[in-house]
Write a protein that holds these residues in place. Structure first.
Motif, PDB file in Angstrom:
ATOM      1  N   GLY A  12     -10.597 -11.896  -3.664  1.00  0.00           N
ATOM      2  CA  GLY A  12     -10.742 -11.029  -4.833  1.00  0.00           C
ATOM      3  C   GLY A  12     -11.176  -9.629  -4.464  1.00  0.00           C
ATOM      4  O   GLY A  12     -11.521  -8.824  -5.339  1.00  0.00           O
ATOM      5  N   LEU A  13     -11.142  -9.289  -3.162  1.00  0.00           N
ATOM      6  CA  LEU A  13     -11.546  -7.960  -2.709  1.00  0.00           C
ATOM      7  C   LEU A  13     -10.393  -6.964  -2.778  1.00  0.00           C
ATOM      8  O   LEU A  13     -10.618  -5.755  -2.844  1.00  0.00           O
ATOM      9  CB  LEU A  13     -12.076  -8.036  -1.271  1.00  0.00           C
ATOM     10  CG  LEU A  13     -13.328  -8.899  -1.073  1.00  0.00           C
ATOM     11  CD1 LEU A  13     -13.628  -9.071   0.413  1.00  0.00           C
ATOM     12  CD2 LEU A  13     -14.527  -8.266  -1.788  1.00  0.00           C
ATOM     13  N   ASP A  14      -9.158  -7.445  -2.718  1.00  0.00           N
ATOM     14  CA  ASP A  14      -7.955  -6.627  -2.897  1.00  0.00           C
ATOM     15  C   ASP A  14      -7.115  -7.246  -4.003  1.00  0.00           C
ATOM     16  O   ASP A  14      -7.184  -8.463  -4.251  1.00  0.00           O
ATOM     17  CB  ASP A  14      -7.126  -6.556  -1.610  1.00  0.00           C
ATOM     18  CG  ASP A  14      -7.704  -5.593  -0.590  1.00  0.00           C
ATOM     19  OD1 ASP A  14      -8.502  -4.723  -0.982  1.00  0.00           O
ATOM     20  OD2 ASP A  14      -7.372  -5.725   0.598  1.00  0.00           O
ATOM     21  N   GLU A  15      -6.316  -6.415  -4.660  1.00  0.00           N
ATOM     22  CA  GLU A  15      -5.464  -6.885  -5.760  1.00  0.00           C
ATOM     23  C   GLU A  15      -4.035  -7.040  -5.273  1.00  0.00           C
ATOM     24  O   GLU A  15      -3.508  -6.188  -4.552  1.00  0.00           O
ATOM     25  CB  GLU A  15      -5.517  -5.871  -6.917  1.00  0.00           C
ATOM     26  CG  GLU A  15      -4.780  -6.321  -8.163  1.00  0.00           C
ATOM     27  CD  GLU A  15      -4.917  -5.326  -9.299  1.00  0.00           C
ATOM     28  OE1 GLU A  15      -4.173  -5.453 -10.288  1.00  0.00           O
ATOM     29  OE2 GLU A  15      -5.753  -4.416  -9.191  1.00  0.00           O
ATOM     30  N   ALA A  16      -3.400  -8.134  -5.651  1.00  0.00           N
ATOM     31  CA  ALA A  16      -2.000  -8.354  -5.287  1.00  0.00           C
ATOM     32  C   ALA A  16      -1.109  -7.377  -6.042  1.00  0.00           C
ATOM     33  O   ALA A  16      -1.410  -6.977  -7.173  1.00  0.00           O
ATOM     34  CB  ALA A  16      -1.596  -9.784  -5.602  1.00  0.00           C
ATOM     35  N   SER A  17      -0.013  -6.988  -5.408  1.00  0.00           N
ATOM     36  CA  SER A  17       0.981  -6.146  -6.078  1.00  0.00           C
ATOM     37  C   SER A  17       1.934  -6.983  -6.924  1.00  0.00           C
ATOM     38  O   SER A  17       2.489  -6.503  -7.914  1.00  0.00           O
ATOM     39  CB  SER A  17       1.783  -5.341  -5.048  1.00  0.00           C
ATOM     40  OG  SER A  17       0.924  -4.543  -4.260  1.00  0.00           O
ATOM     41  N   SER A  18       2.129  -8.239  -6.512  1.00  0.00           N
ATOM     42  CA  SER A  18       2.979  -9.156  -7.268  1.00  0.00           C
ATOM     43  C   SER A  18       2.529 -10.579  -6.998  1.00  0.00           C
ATOM     44  O   SER A  18       1.847 -10.858  -6.006  1.00  0.00           O
ATOM     45  CB  SER A  18       4.457  -8.987  -6.863  1.00  0.00           C
ATOM     46  OG  SER A  18       4.623  -9.219  -5.471  1.00  0.00           O
ATOM     47  N   PHE A  40       0.881  -1.158   0.000  1.00  0.00           N
ATOM     48  CA  PHE A  40       0.000   0.000   0.000  1.00  0.00           C
ATOM     49  C   PHE A  40       0.925   1.216   0.000  1.00  0.00           C
ATOM     50  O   PHE A  40       1.436   1.627   1.039  1.00  0.00           O
ATOM     51  CB  PHE A  40      -0.914   0.011   1.224  1.00  0.00           C
ATOM     52  CG  PHE A  40      -1.938  -1.086   1.230  1.00  0.00           C
ATOM     53  CD1 PHE A  40      -3.046  -1.021   0.401  1.00  0.00           C
ATOM     54  CD2 PHE A  40      -1.797  -2.191   2.065  1.00  0.00           C
ATOM     55  CE1 PHE A  40      -3.996  -2.034   0.404  1.00  0.00           C
ATOM     56  CE2 PHE A  40      -2.740  -3.204   2.071  1.00  0.00           C
ATOM     57  CZ  PHE A  40      -3.850  -3.130   1.234  1.00  0.00           C
ATOM     58  N   GLY A  41       1.216   1.756  -1.180  1.00  0.00           N
ATOM     59  CA  GLY A  41       2.193   2.827  -1.288  1.00  0.00           C
ATOM     60  C   GLY A  41       3.575   2.308  -0.926  1.00  0.00           C
ATOM     61  O   GLY A  41       4.050   1.317  -1.490  1.00  0.00           O
ATOM     62  N   ASN A  42       4.198   2.948   0.061  1.00  0.00           N
ATOM     63  CA  ASN A  42       5.533   2.523   0.490  1.00  0.00           C
ATOM     64  C   ASN A  42       5.487   1.433   1.556  1.00  0.00           C
ATOM     65  O   ASN A  42       6.544   0.936   1.977  1.00  0.00           O
ATOM     66  CB  ASN A  42       6.305   3.729   1.044  1.00  0.00           C
ATOM     67  CG  ASN A  42       6.638   4.737  -0.044  1.00  0.00           C
ATOM     68  OD1 ASN A  42       6.886   4.363  -1.187  1.00  0.00           O
ATOM     69  ND2 ASN A  42       6.625   6.022   0.306  1.00  0.00           N
ATOM     70  N   LEU A  43       4.298   1.092   2.004  1.00  0.00           N
ATOM     71  CA  LEU A  43       4.151   0.097   3.068  1.00  0.00           C
ATOM     72  C   LEU A  43       4.055  -1.306   2.469  1.00  0.00           C
ATOM     73  O   LEU A  43       3.100  -1.619   1.744  1.00  0.00           O
ATOM     74  CB  LEU A  43       2.907   0.390   3.904  1.00  0.00           C
ATOM     75  CG  LEU A  43       2.628  -0.563   5.066  1.00  0.00           C
ATOM     76  CD1 LEU A  43       3.737  -0.472   6.115  1.00  0.00           C
ATOM     77  CD2 LEU A  43       1.266  -0.263   5.684  1.00  0.00           C
TER      78      LEU A  43
END
Length: 266
Positions: free
Chosen positions: A60-66, A22-25
């Motif tokens: 499927g409620l949040d999207e993975a960053s990788s 989440f941003g830099n976190l």
């Protein structure tokens, strides 16, 4: 050693190099694991270690960053009827009856024929709510509301059940009863379950395996196989083997829990 049934079962869920920011976190880092069909897996770890974020990505409620998550070999990109989600709060609609709340997911999916309505009645009976179909949520106890929440999630017949601390708002006695009720319902249909909890004894009592998460960035530091016979009566919690599992998991997370609590107090 893993349960032999789990060893021979096909994988329902496969997670590959999952990360989330989440941003830099950085919340989750490089998680790879799999969950077999019909397996009950609990996630445990200190507050803020990403357990709920992990669950929401699977939902499927949040999207993975990788990385990616596959359910039955399909990449998860959004919510779907193949996953039922049971939240911490019951999120029942107060103007709808018990039955109408239970059938809500089917209505949204456009599948409310008589077979589905009868199956919903059967599920309400299974979770101990037969005779309460015409009651409203305000007329139910906390435990009854969570049993309705479970029936609503099961009504769409999902391949996997995702549960985010569903008993956290209940008193200690009701919570223990709900654990046995969940086990009874799970034994009937053997859905694949991913269950988030802060209670180590709850995780050990319910699970085939416990995924122990490290403090943020969240990652699985160890997977503990729970070799206890099923069905499990509540008094199994007083046996030396059960207590040994609880002590073992607590020793894994104690330092991270202390650091997390002290960080919140600063």
């Amino acid at each position: 050693m893993e349960n032999a049934t789990m060893q021979n079962a096909p994988n329902d869920l496969v997670i590959s190099h999952l990360g989330k920011r989440f941003g830099n976190l950085e919340v989750l880092r490089d998680i790879s694991t799999s969950i077999a069909h019909g397996e009950f897996v609990s996630l445990i770890g200190p507050s803020g270690c990403g357990k709920t974020t992990f669950l929401r990505i699977v939902a499927g409620l949040d999207e993975a960053s990788s990385g990616e998550v596959r359910l039955k070999d399909r990449v998860i990109r959004q919510p779907g009827a193949d996953r039922g989600f049971v939240f911490q709060s019951d999120n029942l609609l107060p103007w709808r009856t018990v039955f109408d709340n239970a059938v809500l997911g089917l209505e949204i999916a456009g599948r409310v024929g008589e077979p589905e309505r009868q199956r919903t009645r059967d599920l309400l009976k299974l979770v101990g709510l037969a005779g309460f179909e015409d009651y409203y949520p305000r007329q139910l106890s906390g435990g009854m509301r969570q049993r309705l929440n479970l029936a609503r999630a099961l009504a769409v017949d999902p391949a996997m059940l995702l549960m985010d601390e569903p008993f956290s708002a209940l008193d200690a006695q009701t919570r223990e009863i709900m654990q046995t009720e969940l086990m009874r319902v799970w034994e009937q249909g053997r859905k694949t379950v991913l269950f988030v909890t802060h209670q180590i004894d709850e995780a050990v009592f319910l699970s085939d395996r416990v995924f122990v998460f490290a403090r943020r960035p969240g990652r699985i530091q160890e997977i503990v196989d729970i070799d206890l016979p099923r069905p499990r009566p509540l008094d199994i919690k007083r046996t030396p083997k059960f207590v040994a599992y609880v002590d073992r998991i607590w020793k894994m997370i104690e330092h991270d829990v202390r650091e997390s609590v002290l960080h919140e107090l600063v």
